[in-house]
Write a protein that holds these residues in place. Sequence first.
Motif, PDB file in Angstrom:
ATOM      1  N   UNK A 146       1.065  -1.205   0.151  1.00 44.62           N
ATOM      2  CA  UNK A 146      -0.034   0.071   0.044  1.00 44.62           C
ATOM      3  C   UNK A 146       0.964   1.373   0.021  1.00 44.62           C
ATOM      4  N   UNK A 147       0.417   2.325  -0.637  1.00 42.28           N
ATOM      5  CA  UNK A 147       0.626   3.731  -0.595  1.00 42.28           C
ATOM      6  C   UNK A 147       0.866   4.232   0.498  1.00 42.28           C
ATOM      7  N   UNK A 148       2.010   4.766   1.261  1.00 38.53           N
ATOM      8  CA  UNK A 148       1.801   5.573   2.643  1.00 38.53           C
ATOM      9  C   UNK A 148       2.186   6.896   2.473  1.00 38.53           C
ATOM     10  N   UNK A 149       1.006   7.862   2.751  1.00 40.08           N
ATOM     11  CA  UNK A 149       1.410   9.213   2.640  1.00 40.08           C
ATOM     12  C   UNK A 149       1.386   9.864   3.903  1.00 40.08           C
ATOM     13  N   UNK A 150       2.319  10.564   4.371  1.00 41.89           N
ATOM     14  CA  UNK A 150       2.423  11.514   5.356  1.00 41.89           C
ATOM     15  C   UNK A 150       2.023  12.777   5.042  1.00 41.89           C
ATOM     16  N   UNK A 151       0.849  13.345   5.414  1.00 41.51           N
ATOM     17  CA  UNK A 151      -0.028  14.525   4.961  1.00 41.51           C
ATOM     18  C   UNK A 151      -0.221  15.507   5.766  1.00 41.51           C
ATOM     19  N   UNK A 152      -0.574  16.624   5.473  1.00 41.99           N
ATOM     20  CA  UNK A 152      -1.348  17.501   6.393  1.00 41.99           C
ATOM     21  C   UNK A 152      -2.483  18.061   5.573  1.00 41.99           C
ATOM     22  N   UNK A 153      -3.647  18.047   6.395  1.00 37.42           N
ATOM     23  CA  UNK A 153      -4.770  18.509   5.599  1.00 37.42           C
ATOM     24  C   UNK A 153      -6.013  19.195   6.667  1.00 37.42           C
ATOM     25  N   UNK A 154      -6.900  19.742   6.217  1.00 37.26           N
ATOM     26  CA  UNK A 154      -8.206  20.069   6.925  1.00 37.26           C
ATOM     27  C   UNK A 154      -8.724  18.737   7.956  1.00 37.26           C
ATOM     28  N   UNK A 155      -9.441  19.100   8.901  1.00 36.92           N
ATOM     29  CA  UNK A 155     -10.087  18.197   9.567  1.00 36.92           C
ATOM     30  C   UNK A 155     -11.172  17.629   8.543  1.00 36.92           C
ATOM     31  N   UNK A 156     -11.866  18.458   7.992  1.00 33.26           N
ATOM     32  CA  UNK A 156     -12.970  17.846   7.260  1.00 33.26           C
ATOM     33  C   UNK A 156     -12.110  16.886   5.992  1.00 33.26           C
ATOM     34  N   UNK A 157     -11.277  17.022   5.452  1.00 31.20           N
ATOM     35  CA  UNK A 157     -10.503  15.940   4.548  1.00 31.20           C
ATOM     36  C   UNK A 157      -9.932  14.755   5.609  1.00 31.20           C
ATOM     37  N   UNK A 158      -9.655  15.169   6.541  1.00 38.43           N
ATOM     38  CA  UNK A 158      -9.178  13.915   7.360  1.00 38.43           C
ATOM     39  C   UNK A 158     -10.237  13.035   7.774  1.00 38.43           C
ATOM     40  N   UNK A 159     -11.462  13.546   8.045  1.00 42.33           N
ATOM     41  CA  UNK A 159     -12.851  12.821   8.294  1.00 42.33           C
ATOM     42  C   UNK A 159     -12.901  11.797   7.108  1.00 42.33           C
TER      43      UNK A 159
END
Length: 448
Positions: free
Chosen positions: A408-421
């Motif tokens: 699987x591809x593992x992404x270390x990300x930052x986003x808004x809480x709406x996207x995280x949900x």
Amino acid sequence: MEESTIQEVVSSQSEPAGAILVGILLSGESFEKLKEDLDELESLLDTLGVRVHGRIVQKRHRLTAKTLLGTGKVDEIKELAESYNADWVVFDRALSPPQVRNLEEMTCKSVMDRTGVILEIFSKHARTNQAKTQVEIARLEYLLPRLTGAWTHFQRQAGGGVRSRGMGEKQIEIDRRRARERIAKLQKQLDQIRKEKQTQRKARSQELKVAIVGYTNSGKTTLMKSLTRATVAGKNELFATLDTNIKAIDPRTRPKILLSDTVGFIRNLPHSLVESFKSTLDEVREADLLLHVVDVSYHSYEDHIRITRQVLEEIGAGDVPQLMVFNKSDLLDDPILPRVLKAAYPGSQTLSANSPEEVNQLRDHIYGFFRKNLVSYSVAIDISEQTALSKVYNNCLILKTDYDETGKMVFYVQSTRATMAKLRKYIVELEDDESSEEKSMEPDYVTD
């Protein structure tokens, strides 16, 4: 006497249409404030192509019900208007329908108040179906009570027509009914447009949203053009923008940041226009950040700030975070004022929308505002799950990409809480506050 709009008079004459301005100074009111109001009214008329030939101001202890002014002053207005062959007498104060009728009979000139002038400008600048519908509703609601003593066939889109006195109450009632029917029809059209706009806003719900607000002619459109590198034309006239323009600040940002330019505000903005344009101003209410643009070269800029904040409260956007942007600093004569503003409005930016370097600093400031509120986490997604991958690529700031033992591809990300949900089921690790803060400062907000 024929009833026609200012635009019709201007377009039908080879010479510029003319007007006489009328102001009233009541006890306890400031003459300087009245002068500013009349200066602004003259600018409004200039936007319509109307030349102001003169001004008349009367000091009064109270307003008269018949004409606001004394009869002697009305005679003076008539003489001045006739001497310049002016087409209009324009009052800075709101006039009731009987007052308009009385003043027209006494001056033998067309009479309009500030609200009518603003409605004319909105009609002139409306471009989209939504803006045209909103303006027509406001104009018809303004004209409806003014049908008393005059009948109007609503043959023109904007509700114009031919005035003829003494035609009887029956014709007046017919035209009132036609006006109400037209308003009801337009309101249904506007409701449908609002539903369509709401669907469009829902599709943009994952993006971060910034709305530019401020007093009219403060340089909002020019600032938007500079921030987005767009081709939106800025004009040095009042209410040049009625239709909401939406652009990405930079197509490379993740999450995407959308910037919208909305209608400008003004003192004594007609309530009918505020009501009609509420659907357009939804972009302001639903924004994550407001750029409150102020023309700092205007000597009473604090008055513009107060009026803008009042309108924001009225439309339900008073609690949206604001970043004060003092624009047109290149026109300042006082080199100390930017430092004074910085102290008086912490976090504010003073700039010229025409300076690329200063606009870049503002853009970085916007990125910093959102960066502080991004959440850091990592997700593991199978390459076959294209929808989830699309959400990551389109709505997340990717700090690092890797693969786990299952492929699987593992992404270390930052986003808004709406996207995280929306990516919750793929989350394998949620960073703590300290590591989140450290990571958020490493990458640039804009990624290639």
